[in-house]
Design an enzyme around this catalytic site. Structure first.
Site, mmCIF file in Angstrom:
data_model
loop_
_atom_site.group_PDB
_atom_site.id
_atom_site.type_symbol
_atom_site.label_atom_id
_atom_site.label_comp_id
_atom_site.label_asym_id
_atom_site.label_seq_id
_atom_site.Cartn_x
_atom_site.Cartn_y
_atom_site.Cartn_z
ATOM 1 N N CYS A 116 37.251 36.618 47.018
ATOM 2 C CA CYS A 116 36.505 37.870 47.250
ATOM 3 C C CYS A 116 35.003 37.654 47.317
ATOM 4 O O CYS A 116 34.277 38.523 47.793
ATOM 5 C CB CYS A 116 36.839 38.883 46.164
ATOM 6 S SG CYS A 116 38.589 39.185 46.041
ATOM 7 N N HIS A 256 31.665 44.396 45.411
ATOM 8 C CA HIS A 256 33.054 44.115 45.795
ATOM 9 C C HIS A 256 33.941 45.233 45.246
ATOM 10 O O HIS A 256 33.764 45.683 44.113
ATOM 11 C CB HIS A 256 33.472 42.758 45.215
ATOM 12 C CG HIS A 256 34.919 42.462 45.412
ATOM 13 N ND1 HIS A 256 35.536 42.615 46.631
ATOM 14 C CD2 HIS A 256 35.879 42.055 44.546
ATOM 15 C CE1 HIS A 256 36.813 42.301 46.500
ATOM 16 N NE2 HIS A 256 37.048 41.965 45.252
ATOM 17 N N ASN A 286 41.363 46.747 47.484
ATOM 18 C CA ASN A 286 40.596 45.503 47.451
ATOM 19 C C ASN A 286 40.910 44.695 48.714
ATOM 20 O O ASN A 286 42.028 44.229 48.899
ATOM 21 C CB ASN A 286 41.000 44.734 46.183
ATOM 22 C CG ASN A 286 40.302 43.393 46.044
ATOM 23 O OD1 ASN A 286 39.648 42.911 46.968
ATOM 24 N ND2 ASN A 286 40.458 42.784 44.884
HETATM 25 N N1 ACO Z 1 52.350 50.667 38.226
HETATM 26 C C1 ACO Z 1 52.749 51.037 36.997
HETATM 27 N N2 ACO Z 1 52.610 50.252 35.916
HETATM 28 C C2 ACO Z 1 52.038 49.053 36.089
HETATM 29 C C3 ACO Z 1 51.597 48.598 37.350
HETATM 30 C C4 ACO Z 1 51.784 49.468 38.444
HETATM 31 N N3 ACO Z 1 51.393 49.136 39.686
HETATM 32 N N4 ACO Z 1 51.069 47.361 37.201
HETATM 33 C C5 ACO Z 1 51.154 47.057 35.910
HETATM 34 N N5 ACO Z 1 51.757 48.068 35.221
HETATM 35 C C6 ACO Z 1 52.051 48.151 33.803
HETATM 36 C C7 ACO Z 1 52.094 46.791 33.153
HETATM 37 O O1 ACO Z 1 53.378 46.228 33.325
HETATM 38 C C8 ACO Z 1 51.813 47.132 31.713
HETATM 39 O O2 ACO Z 1 53.009 47.616 31.114
HETATM 40 P P1 ACO Z 1 53.394 47.188 29.608
HETATM 41 O O3 ACO Z 1 52.252 47.700 28.765
HETATM 42 O O4 ACO Z 1 54.684 47.884 29.409
HETATM 43 O O5 ACO Z 1 53.463 45.700 29.652
HETATM 44 C C9 ACO Z 1 50.868 48.328 31.815
HETATM 45 O O6 ACO Z 1 51.000 48.838 33.144
HETATM 46 C C10 ACO Z 1 49.427 47.984 31.540
HETATM 47 O O7 ACO Z 1 49.060 46.854 32.260
HETATM 48 P P2 ACO Z 1 47.643 46.230 32.128
HETATM 49 O O8 ACO Z 1 47.628 44.930 32.873
HETATM 50 O O9 ACO Z 1 47.201 46.221 30.708
HETATM 51 O O10 ACO Z 1 46.744 47.315 32.885
HETATM 52 P P3 ACO Z 1 45.200 47.289 33.102
HETATM 53 O O11 ACO Z 1 44.619 48.545 32.595
HETATM 54 O O12 ACO Z 1 44.575 45.992 32.665
HETATM 55 O O13 ACO Z 1 45.083 47.323 34.685
HETATM 56 C C11 ACO Z 1 44.747 45.933 36.598
HETATM 57 C C12 ACO Z 1 45.677 46.308 35.465
HETATM 58 C C13 ACO Z 1 44.512 47.156 37.431
HETATM 59 C C14 ACO Z 1 45.419 44.853 37.431
HETATM 60 C C15 ACO Z 1 43.416 45.429 36.005
HETATM 61 O O14 ACO Z 1 43.668 44.455 35.039
HETATM 62 C C16 ACO Z 1 42.507 44.872 37.065
HETATM 63 O O15 ACO Z 1 41.996 45.586 37.886
HETATM 64 N N6 ACO Z 1 42.251 43.566 37.002
HETATM 65 C C17 ACO Z 1 41.347 42.933 37.965
HETATM 66 C C18 ACO Z 1 42.132 42.618 39.184
HETATM 67 C C19 ACO Z 1 41.268 42.171 40.306
HETATM 68 O O16 ACO Z 1 40.158 42.637 40.473
HETATM 69 N N7 ACO Z 1 41.808 41.267 41.114
HETATM 70 C C20 ACO Z 1 41.174 40.853 42.304
HETATM 71 C C21 ACO Z 1 40.231 39.764 42.073
HETATM 72 S S1 ACO Z 1 39.346 39.443 43.472
HETATM 73 C C22 ACO Z 1 40.055 38.208 44.438
HETATM 74 O O17 ACO Z 1 39.514 37.162 44.514
HETATM 75 C C23 ACO Z 1 41.324 38.451 45.173
#
Ligand code: ACO
Length: 331
Positions: A116, A256, A286
């Protein structure tokens, strides 16, 4: 600032494939909800390229728009750099395919990959070539079809990403505007948290690798989140320091577009109200390397950026990588 030797953005363009996939569409095919996606990420829908469309197709359209905006012909280009993690194929590079499509016969073309952060890495490379007097006009593109490498059964990743392309044309300037500073960073020791394991030389594509879904994006979302919250504000501050610009002087932040909570954390660190921060992740999700140039093009076309505005571009991504560029807006 040495205004004898600066590089400015003279044109922007972007292209999004027409197909819109909303959170409600995803609810029907996987165990997720619109409420979860919106509240955790800010994303409401994303664009998805059809089966026949590859990254170079999106990149070429965005590039044509940027050239038109810059009032340049493809033959005027000396350099084309495409930042992408979803090239059409391993080789030839996507930049070579774009060069062919544009008939930009004079241009040297290559890809770079910094996930990214890729677009800002590419911009910094292009800037150096122009500053050094090697080339005059460069086309810098961030383009992705992330949908092609997402596991439709992995709700942790497949709700987050979208497809699109953004492009800019850069050129030397002496008019006191343009790129003021750039700051790049890398931490390869943490790269495991975000990767596409198969398809390279470590795990070549085989029946087994596909069966094991190793050609899809794997992400430890929490780890990436923690890193991103810390690094976005820091990267912007470092670039500001290099150009002696104070945070109070920022007119616009183009971050980003990964997660609204990450963007809000960066804005808070920079003491910026959200009306000075461009956000389009609600519509597009994203788009990795395409996020920053698409956002920049939209902000420019909406008239949000005025000549001489201080615009800060900032990104983080797989690698891990991060990057920030401070620009005195020229258009
Ligand atoms: N729908 C419903 N529930 C979900 C989903 C979904 N799509 N995805 C995960 N969950 C669940 C998980 O299984 C978890 O359940 P559990 O508590 O029973 O285990 C719960 O939701 C909470 O999950 P978390 O991972 O704690 O949620 P969080 O608030 O951290 O959000 C997210 C997750 C959105 C992925 C966040 O961590 C994030 O944005 N991370 C950064 C990701 C990012 O920016 N990636 C791109 C990088 S750039 C590149 O180079 C490509």
């Amino acid at each position: 600032m040495n205004n004898e030797n600066s590089v400015k953005i003279i044109g922007t363009g972007s292209y999004l494939p027409p197909k819109i996939v909303t959170n409600f569409d995803l609810e029907k095919i996987m165990h997720t909800t619109d409420e979860w996606i919106r509240s955790r990420t800010g994303i409401e829908s994303r664009r998805v390229a059809d089966e026949k469309t590859a990254t170079s197709d999106l990149a070429t359209i965005a590039a044509r728009k940027a050239l038109e905006d810059a009032n340049l012909m493809a033959e005027d280009l000396d350099l084309i750099i495409v930042a992408t993690v979803t090239p059409d194929m391993m080789f030839p590079s996507t930049a070579c395919l774009v060069q062919k499509n544009l008939e930009a016969g004079k241009a040297v073309a290559f890809d770079i990959e910094a996930a990214c952060s890729g677009f800002l890495y590419a911009l910094t490379i292009g800037e150096q070539f122009i500053k050094g007097g090697v080339y005059k006009n460069a086309l810098i593109i961030g383009a992705e079809t992330l949908s092609k490498i997402l596991d439709p059964e992995d709700r942790n990743t497949s709700v987050l990403f979208g497809d699109g392309a953004g492009a800019i044309v850069i050129q030397k300037t002496t008019d006191n505007t343009g790129i003021l500073s750039s700051y790049l960073g890398t931490d390869g020791s943490k790269g495991e948290v975000l990767k596409q394991p198969a398809g390279g030389s470590r795990i070549p594509s085989t029946y087994e690798s596909v069966k094991d879904k190793l050609h899809y994006v794997k992400m430890e979302g929490n780890e990436v989140f923690r890193f991103a919250v810390r690094i976005m504000g820091k990267a912007a501050m470092e670039a500001l320091k290099l150009s002696n610009i104070k945070i109070q002087d920022i007119d616009f932040l183009i971050p980003h577009q990964a997660n609204i909570r990450i963007i809000e954390a960066a804005a808070k660190r920079l003491e910026l109200p959200m009306d000075k921060v461009y956000v389009n992740l609600d519509k597009y999700g994203n788009m990795s390397a395409a996020s920053v140039p698409v956002a920049l093009d939209e902000a420019s076309k909406k008239g949000l950026l005025k000549k001489n505005d201080i615009v800060v571009l900032v990104a983080f991504g797989g690698g891990l990588t991060w990057a920030s560029t401070v620009v005195r807006w020229s258009k």
